[in-house]
Design a protein around this motif. Structure first.
Motif, PDB file in Angstrom:
ATOM      1  N   UNK A   1      -7.538   3.375   4.900  1.00 28.23           N
ATOM      2  CA  UNK A   1      -7.615   4.778   5.294  1.00 28.23           C
ATOM      3  C   UNK A   1      -7.057   5.052   6.681  1.00 28.23           C
ATOM      4  N   UNK A   2      -7.038   4.035   7.541  1.00 31.03           N
ATOM      5  CA  UNK A   2      -6.544   4.213   8.906  1.00 31.03           C
ATOM      6  C   UNK A   2      -5.060   4.560   8.910  1.00 31.03           C
ATOM      7  N   UNK A   3      -4.309   4.000   7.978  1.00 31.26           N
ATOM      8  CA  UNK A   3      -2.871   4.269   7.914  1.00 31.26           C
ATOM      9  C   UNK A   3      -2.612   5.715   7.486  1.00 31.26           C
ATOM     10  N   UNK A   4      -3.320   6.158   6.455  1.00 29.84           N
ATOM     11  CA  UNK A   4      -3.158   7.541   5.992  1.00 29.84           C
ATOM     12  C   UNK A   4      -3.647   8.521   7.058  1.00 29.84           C
ATOM     13  N   UNK A   5      -4.726   8.185   7.736  1.00 28.44           N
ATOM     14  CA  UNK A   5      -5.258   9.041   8.795  1.00 28.44           C
ATOM     15  C   UNK A   5      -4.230   9.192   9.925  1.00 28.44           C
TER      16      UNK A   5
ATOM     17  N   UNK B   1      -3.233 -11.859   8.831  1.00 26.30           N
ATOM     18  CA  UNK B   1      -3.897 -10.912   9.728  1.00 26.30           C
ATOM     19  C   UNK B   1      -3.605  -9.471   9.352  1.00 26.30           C
ATOM     20  N   UNK B   2      -2.325  -9.152   9.166  1.00 24.88           N
ATOM     21  CA  UNK B   2      -1.954  -7.777   8.810  1.00 24.88           C
ATOM     22  C   UNK B   2      -2.431  -7.419   7.406  1.00 24.88           C
ATOM     23  N   UNK B   3      -2.355  -8.358   6.486  1.00 30.40           N
ATOM     24  CA  UNK B   3      -2.828  -8.089   5.123  1.00 30.40           C
ATOM     25  C   UNK B   3      -4.330  -7.820   5.122  1.00 30.40           C
ATOM     26  N   UNK B   4      -5.068  -8.526   5.972  1.00 31.63           N
ATOM     27  CA  UNK B   4      -6.514  -8.323   6.061  1.00 31.63           C
ATOM     28  C   UNK B   4      -6.831  -6.947   6.649  1.00 31.63           C
ATOM     29  N   UNK B   5      -6.116  -6.569   7.703  1.00 36.82           N
ATOM     30  CA  UNK B   5      -6.313  -5.238   8.298  1.00 36.82           C
ATOM     31  C   UNK B   5      -6.044  -4.152   7.264  1.00 36.82           C
TER      32      UNK B   5
ATOM     33  N   UNK C   1      -8.919  -4.079   4.731  1.00 39.53           N
ATOM     34  CA  UNK C   1     -10.182  -3.582   5.263  1.00 39.53           C
ATOM     35  C   UNK C   1     -10.126  -2.130   5.725  1.00 39.53           C
ATOM     36  N   UNK C   2      -8.921  -1.673   6.132  1.00 33.48           N
ATOM     37  CA  UNK C   2      -8.815  -0.339   6.720  1.00 33.48           C
ATOM     38  C   UNK C   2      -7.645   0.464   6.148  1.00 33.48           C
TER      39      UNK C   2
ATOM     40  N   UNK D   1       0.850  -1.161   0.000  1.00 35.39           N
ATOM     41  CA  UNK D   1       0.000   0.000   0.000  1.00 35.39           C
ATOM     42  C   UNK D   1       0.905   1.236   0.000  1.00 35.39           C
ATOM     43  N   UNK D   2       0.600   2.167  -0.900  1.00 32.90           N
ATOM     44  CA  UNK D   2       1.377   3.404  -1.002  1.00 32.90           C
ATOM     45  C   UNK D   2       0.427   4.604  -0.990  1.00 32.90           C
TER      46      UNK D   2
END
Length: 150
Positions: free
Chosen positions: A124-128, A114-118, A121-122, A1-2
């Protein structure tokens, strides 16, 4: 993800770098930072490795920062590793009319389902979270407001 985030800090680049490049300031804008410890190399220099401990919810998380490029005042690149996640962070600093534009390119690589699923699914949480750190730094750098007081 970038993804890429950008924020303008109302400080000349020289002052911006002085605040960003002071490890003691991290606690004022990295919400949840409990502490850090140099593992190898010289603090803040290329090749240095530092363990960082964060409070996350009811638990704690540790990550290791490795400085890849330290070319102030123009750029600073590092990797951040924690269980199941490798983050490559490329930061660029541009002086614009007496202010500093901070451009941050983030690349996350995930291990394990687990991490790939997070991440799936989320995303936007990383960018936020990245923008939260940038806004907290802006508030600290411009106004002297620490996240320790919130």
């Amino acid at each position: 993800m970038k993804y890429t985030t950008e924020i303008t800090i109302d400080l000349p680049r020289k002052e911006f770098i002085k605040k960003l490049d002071n490890a003691e300031n991290m606690k004022h804008w990295m919400r949840g930072l409990l502490g850090y410890q140099v593992l190898s190399g010289e603090l803040g220099q290329e090749g240095a490795r530092m363990n960082m401990k964060f409070k996350r919810g009811k638990g704690e998380m540790e990550m290791v920062e490795t400085i890849i490029t330290r070319n102030f005042p123009d750029e600073f690149h590092a990797t951040y590793d924690t269980k199941g996640v490798h983050n490559i962070q490329k930061n660029y600093f541009k002086e614009v009319d007496g202010s500093t534009k901070w451009i941050s390119e983030s690349e996350f690589q995930f291990e394990g389902m687990g991490m790939k699923l997070i991440a799936f699914l989320m995303p936007g949480a990383f960018k936020k979270q990245s923008m939260k750190y940038a806004k907290d730094f802006k508030n600290f750098a411009e106004n002297g407001i620490s996240v320790l007081k919130s």
